[in-house]
Design a protein around this motif. Structure first.
Motif, PDB file in Angstrom:
ATOM      1  N   GLY A  55     185.381  83.957 114.007  1.00  0.00           N
ATOM      2  CA  GLY A  55     185.626  85.264 113.412  1.00  0.00           C
ATOM      3  C   GLY A  55     184.373  86.067 113.149  1.00  0.00           C
ATOM      4  O   GLY A  55     184.390  87.008 112.347  1.00  0.00           O
ATOM      5  N   ILE A  56     183.274  85.730 113.826  1.00  0.00           N
ATOM      6  CA  ILE A  56     182.022  86.452 113.598  1.00  0.00           C
ATOM      7  C   ILE A  56     181.588  87.269 114.816  1.00  0.00           C
ATOM      8  O   ILE A  56     180.486  87.823 114.838  1.00  0.00           O
ATOM      9  N   LEU A  57     182.444  87.345 115.834  1.00  0.00           N
ATOM     10  CA  LEU A  57     182.145  88.177 116.996  1.00  0.00           C
ATOM     11  C   LEU A  57     182.683  89.584 116.726  1.00  0.00           C
ATOM     12  O   LEU A  57     183.891  89.777 116.614  1.00  0.00           O
ATOM     13  N   PRO A  58     181.814  90.580 116.608  1.00  0.00           N
ATOM     14  CA  PRO A  58     182.297  91.940 116.326  1.00  0.00           C
ATOM     15  C   PRO A  58     183.064  92.518 117.512  1.00  0.00           C
ATOM     16  O   PRO A  58     182.805  92.158 118.663  1.00  0.00           O
ATOM     17  N   VAL A  59     183.980  93.400 117.218  1.00  0.00           N
ATOM     18  CA  VAL A  59     184.767  94.047 118.276  1.00  0.00           C
ATOM     19  C   VAL A  59     183.847  94.780 119.252  1.00  0.00           C
ATOM     20  O   VAL A  59     184.100  94.819 120.464  1.00  0.00           O
ATOM     21  N   SER A  60     182.762  95.324 118.734  1.00  0.00           N
ATOM     22  CA  SER A  60     181.821  96.062 119.585  1.00  0.00           C
ATOM     23  C   SER A  60     181.216  95.181 120.675  1.00  0.00           C
ATOM     24  O   SER A  60     180.777  95.683 121.717  1.00  0.00           O
ATOM     25  N   ALA A  61     181.219  93.855 120.459  1.00  0.00           N
ATOM     26  CA  ALA A  61     180.653  92.946 121.457  1.00  0.00           C
ATOM     27  C   ALA A  61     181.430  92.994 122.763  1.00  0.00           C
ATOM     28  O   ALA A  61     180.876  92.695 123.830  1.00  0.00           O
ATOM     29  N   LEU A  62     182.696  93.369 122.715  1.00  0.00           N
ATOM     30  CA  LEU A  62     183.498  93.436 123.934  1.00  0.00           C
ATOM     31  C   LEU A  62     182.953  94.464 124.918  1.00  0.00           C
ATOM     32  O   LEU A  62     183.256  94.418 126.111  1.00  0.00           O
ATOM     33  N   GLN A  63     182.134  95.397 124.417  1.00  0.00           N
ATOM     34  CA  GLN A  63     181.583  96.450 125.278  1.00  0.00           C
ATOM     35  C   GLN A  63     180.155  96.167 125.728  1.00  0.00           C
ATOM     36  O   GLN A  63     179.533  96.999 126.384  1.00  0.00           O
ATOM     37  N   ILE A  64     179.636  94.991 125.404  1.00  0.00           N
ATOM     38  CA  ILE A  64     178.313  94.599 125.916  1.00  0.00           C
ATOM     39  C   ILE A  64     178.404  94.462 127.430  1.00  0.00           C
ATOM     40  O   ILE A  64     179.377  93.931 127.965  1.00  0.00           O
ATOM     41  N   THR A  65     177.388  94.947 128.136  1.00  0.00           N
ATOM     42  CA  THR A  65     177.421  94.937 129.606  1.00  0.00           C
ATOM     43  C   THR A  65     176.430  93.929 130.185  1.00  0.00           C
ATOM     44  O   THR A  65     175.414  93.602 129.574  1.00  0.00           O
ATOM     45  N   ASP A  66     176.765  93.440 131.382  1.00  0.00           N
ATOM     46  CA  ASP A  66     175.826  92.602 132.112  1.00  0.00           C
ATOM     47  C   ASP A  66     174.930  93.497 132.968  1.00  0.00           C
ATOM     48  O   ASP A  66     174.976  94.733 132.871  1.00  0.00           O
ATOM     49  N   LYS A  67     174.117  92.905 133.835  1.00  0.00           N
ATOM     50  CA  LYS A  67     173.177  93.682 134.633  1.00  0.00           C
ATOM     51  C   LYS A  67     173.865  94.613 135.619  1.00  0.00           C
ATOM     52  O   LYS A  67     173.264  95.570 136.113  1.00  0.00           O
ATOM     53  N   SER A  68     175.142  94.316 135.922  1.00  0.00           N
ATOM     54  CA  SER A  68     175.894  95.160 136.861  1.00  0.00           C
ATOM     55  C   SER A  68     176.729  96.217 136.152  1.00  0.00           C
ATOM     56  O   SER A  68     177.472  96.956 136.805  1.00  0.00           O
ATOM     57  N   GLY A  69     176.625  96.281 134.833  1.00  0.00           N
ATOM     58  CA  GLY A  69     177.386  97.269 134.079  1.00  0.00           C
ATOM     59  C   GLY A  69     178.791  96.829 133.727  1.00  0.00           C
ATOM     60  O   GLY A  69     179.579  97.624 133.197  1.00  0.00           O
ATOM     61  N   VAL A  70     179.136  95.581 134.002  1.00  0.00           N
ATOM     62  CA  VAL A  70     180.463  95.044 133.677  1.00  0.00           C
ATOM     63  C   VAL A  70     180.466  94.601 132.220  1.00  0.00           C
ATOM     64  O   VAL A  70     179.561  93.890 131.776  1.00  0.00           O
ATOM     65  N   THR A  71     181.475  95.020 131.461  1.00  0.00           N
ATOM     66  CA  THR A  71     181.563  94.632 130.054  1.00  0.00           C
ATOM     67  C   THR A  71     182.252  93.273 129.918  1.00  0.00           C
ATOM     68  O   THR A  71     182.913  92.794 130.850  1.00  0.00           O
ATOM     69  N   ILE A  72     182.115  92.681 128.733  1.00  0.00           N
ATOM     70  CA  ILE A  72     182.825  91.431 128.448  1.00  0.00           C
ATOM     71  C   ILE A  72     184.324  91.655 128.617  1.00  0.00           C
ATOM     72  O   ILE A  72     185.030  90.824 129.202  1.00  0.00           O
ATOM     73  N   GLN A  73     184.809  92.776 128.131  1.00  0.00           N
ATOM     74  CA  GLN A  73     186.241  93.090 128.245  1.00  0.00           C
ATOM     75  C   GLN A  73     186.661  93.205 129.705  1.00  0.00           C
ATOM     76  O   GLN A  73     187.727  92.715 130.107  1.00  0.00           O
ATOM     77  N   ASP A  74     185.805  93.836 130.530  1.00  0.00           N
ATOM     78  CA  ASP A  74     186.092  93.964 131.968  1.00  0.00           C
ATOM     79  C   ASP A  74     186.156  92.592 132.641  1.00  0.00           C
ATOM     80  O   ASP A  74     187.031  92.331 133.475  1.00  0.00           O
ATOM     81  N   ALA A  75     185.206  91.719 132.287  1.00  0.00           N
ATOM     82  CA  ALA A  75     185.142  90.384 132.902  1.00  0.00           C
ATOM     83  C   ALA A  75     186.401  89.588 132.590  1.00  0.00           C
ATOM     84  O   ALA A  75     186.926  88.861 133.444  1.00  0.00           O
ATOM     85  N   LEU A  76     186.892  89.719 131.363  1.00  0.00           N
ATOM     86  CA  LEU A  76     188.123  89.023 130.986  1.00  0.00           C
ATOM     87  C   LEU A  76     189.324  89.625 131.706  1.00  0.00           C
ATOM     88  O   LEU A  76     190.188  88.902 132.223  1.00  0.00           O
ATOM     89  N   LYS A  77     189.368  90.953 131.776  1.00  0.00           N
ATOM     90  CA  LYS A  77     190.493  91.630 132.426  1.00  0.00           C
ATOM     91  C   LYS A  77     190.559  91.280 133.908  1.00  0.00           C
ATOM     92  O   LYS A  77     191.652  91.128 134.481  1.00  0.00           O
ATOM     93  N   LYS A  78     189.401  91.120 134.541  1.00  0.00           N
ATOM     94  CA  LYS A  78     189.360  90.749 135.957  1.00  0.00           C
ATOM     95  C   LYS A  78     190.020  89.398 136.186  1.00  0.00           C
ATOM     96  O   LYS A  78     190.531  89.118 137.269  1.00  0.00           O
ATOM     97  N   ASN A  79     190.023  88.565 135.140  1.00  0.00           N
ATOM     98  CA  ASN A  79     190.647  87.249 135.226  1.00  0.00           C
ATOM     99  C   ASN A  79     192.005  87.209 134.519  1.00  0.00           C
ATOM    100  O   ASN A  79     192.453  86.153 134.066  1.00  0.00           O
ATOM    101  N   SER A  80     192.627  88.388 134.443  1.00  0.00           N
ATOM    102  CA  SER A  80     193.990  88.533 133.894  1.00  0.00           C
ATOM    103  C   SER A  80     194.086  88.135 132.425  1.00  0.00           C
ATOM    104  O   SER A  80     195.109  87.641 131.963  1.00  0.00           O
ATOM    105  N   ILE A  81     193.008  88.357 131.688  1.00  0.00           N
ATOM    106  CA  ILE A  81     193.019  88.098 130.247  1.00  0.00           C
ATOM    107  C   ILE A  81     192.804  89.420 129.517  1.00  0.00           C
ATOM    108  O   ILE A  81     191.758  90.059 129.656  1.00  0.00           O
ATOM    109  N   GLU A  82     193.801  89.859 128.803  1.00  0.00           N
ATOM    110  CA  GLU A  82     193.713  91.092 128.025  1.00  0.00           C
ATOM    111  C   GLU A  82     193.192  90.769 126.631  1.00  0.00           C
ATOM    112  O   GLU A  82     193.667  89.852 125.969  1.00  0.00           O
ATOM    113  N   VAL A  83     192.201  91.515 126.193  1.00  0.00           N
ATOM    114  CA  VAL A  83     191.669  91.310 124.851  1.00  0.00           C
ATOM    115  C   VAL A  83     191.493  92.658 124.159  1.00  0.00           C
ATOM    116  O   VAL A  83     190.906  93.580 124.714  1.00  0.00           O
ATOM    117  N   THR A  84     192.059  92.768 122.977  1.00  0.00           N
ATOM    118  CA  THR A  84     191.951  93.974 122.164  1.00  0.00           C
ATOM    119  C   THR A  84     191.399  93.577 120.791  1.00  0.00           C
ATOM    120  O   THR A  84     191.193  92.391 120.497  1.00  0.00           O
TER     121      THR A  84
END
Length: 494
Positions: A200-229
């Protein structure tokens, strides 16, 4: 009958005995056990193993476990080297394989919204506080096969033994194994993504952290059919009232256990950590035409700063002063646990015939005493600004990461120590010394889980103390010892 045998340092370590002894003494100043640094365990000989195989389960706890470690080590995104980063194809394949092994051990499995793999058995009382046991499935680049994976596979082997013996359902509390999706932080430069979400210590804002290609954590999960809100993230957090404790098995990643000749050790605490990014700016110019007396060279300033940091961290007592009772404790703690590293340095424009205009370097600073660590950061920062003023260069210090030290629960540590002793005694028939108690300079998922539960850790010897490298190696019998130890620990929950 197998007996305790003298360890050959020449065989087991490429590090010079003098340097390893110094390091071992450095860390063992903090241990609570007296250890004679000359005995190791050779494992169980053929006749003895055959006679006691029913108690030791070598075919599951050693042979199959080692085979699985090598099998998992071949699941990689790299060509010719091991690399699994958060939600990469290799990491997803590894997660699927681990899930199969969880089900083979009789566990109910699922994947959560941050990609963590869970396996759980409810035992006799599904509503009781659960024992969590875990480690991470991700790796660094060009990794070894034991870091993270050993902690998952050892406990699954132990639970498989209980399942085969019909005892899995007799556990007095639920046991849940978690393979965390990201601990190393390679892809998103943010450590403990998986375990921090559960704590419970991961802030919601962390989902928008990007990798070197500009892909966010949320995008990476969604690409693998995992929805996170935001709602999913909040629901993922474990209620502290539902967790009895968290235990983690991990390779030591240091040479102390090898030096003292012990396969296993328990962890007293995990060092706190601060990461800094230092940027120095000066006057860029021609390497041949600017006189030395007129230069404002950030490279020379950075070199002086790095040597300053080394001196401060080697001899903190020469730089720091504390008031009252804090002095002796903090200085003693720093003298035995403080380590500082400059791991990255870059220049601009980075040309051999140009005086740099800018130099950037990182500082990784770790100590078991948080107050002492803060004092070192403060002292280094002050002296760095003075250095920059004297050299007429500008400097900025960005604090990129902070994690407080974690002290492991004394009751869990005692239980793990007893379990390690029992496991080794089953293997060898004889244990001369007490199980070592060590500090951990490396960060672990237990740091995140400490926010929701008491934590304990078991270290496993690795050859030469080498980790984060293909040269990382754990003896087959030490894998066996770790599985026997966690089996003995889980059996206390029957």
């Amino acid at each position: 009958m197998a007996v305790a045998t003298r360890v050959s340092h020449r065989t087991h370590s490429a590090i010079s005995p003098t340097s390893v002894l110094a390091l071992a003494c450095h860390f063992l100043l903090l241990v609570s056990s007296a250890i004679t640094p000359c005995f190791g365990f050779s494992g169980v000989g053929g006749e003895d193993e055959g006679n006691r195989g029913g108690d030791l389960y070598p075919e599951i706890l050693r042979d199959e476990a080692v085979s699985r470690l090598h099998q998992l080590g071949k699941v990689s995104d790299g060509d010719g080297y091991l690399e699994r980063i958060f939600m990469s194809p290799g990491a997803v394949r590894a997660g699927n394989l681990i899930r199969e092994w969880m089900e083979d051990a009789g566990l109910r499995t699922w994947v959560d919204c941050l990609g963590n793999i869970h396996g759980r058995v409810e035992g006799r009382n599904a509503s009781a506080e659960a024992l969590l046991i875990g480690s991470h499935l991700d790796t660094v680049v060009d990794a070894g096969i034991f870091d993270g994976s050993l902690g998952i596979i050892s406990v699954l082997s132990a639970l498989k033994v209980l399942s085969i013996n019909g005892k899995l359902g007799e556990l007095k509390r639920p046991v849940e194994v978690i393979a965390f999706s990201d601990e190393e932080g390679v892809r998103f430069q943010s450590t403990f993504i998986g375990s921090a979400a559960i704590a419970g210590i991961l802030p919601v804002s962390a989902l928008q952290i990007t990798d070197k290609s500009g892909v966010t954590i949320q995008d990476a999960l969604k690409k693998n059919s995992i929805e996170v809100t935001e709602e999913h993230l909040q629901q993922l957090r474990y209620d502290p009232k539902s967790v009895w404790g968290y235990v983690e098995i991990h390779i030591e990643q240091g040479p102390v256990l090898e030096w003292v000749g012990f396969p296993l050790g328990v962890v007293k605490g995990i060092a706190g950590q601060t990461r800094l990014k230092v940027t120095m700016r000066g006057s860029q110019g021609h390497a041949g035409t600017v006189p030395m007396s007129m230069r404002h060279d950030p490279m020379a300033a950075a070199a002086e700063a790095i040597v300053l940091l080394e001196s401060l961290c080697k001899h903190p007592q020469d730089f720091l002063s504390f008031d009252g009772q804090c002095k002796s404790y903090s200085l003693e703690s720093l003298s035995t646990s403080l380590v500082c590293t400059v791991g990255e340095i870059s220049t601009w424009p980075s040309a051999s015939n140009v005086i740099p205009g800018q130099v950037t370097f990182t500082v990784d600073l770790r100590a078991i005493d948080d107050m002492g660590r803060e004092a070192v950061v403060y002292e280094f920062s002050n002296r760095l600004y003075q250095l920059c003023d004297r050299r007429s260069v500008s400097c900025t210090i960005d604090r990129k990461h902070d994690a407080n030290a974690v002290i492991c629960d004394s009751d869990l540590t005692s239980k793990l120590k007893s379990a390690a002793y029992l496991g080794l005694k089953r293997m060898t028939g004889y244990v001369q010394d007490e199980v070592p108690v060590l500090m951990s300079g490396a960060g672990h998922d237990a740091m995140a889980l400490s926010h929701v539960a008491k934590v304990g850790m078991l270290f496993v010897r690795c050859r030469g103390g080498i980790s984060h490298s293909p040269e990382e190696h754990v003896l087959d019998d030490d894998v066996w010892a770790s599985a026997l130890a966690i089996l003995a620990f889980i059996e206390t929950q029957l």
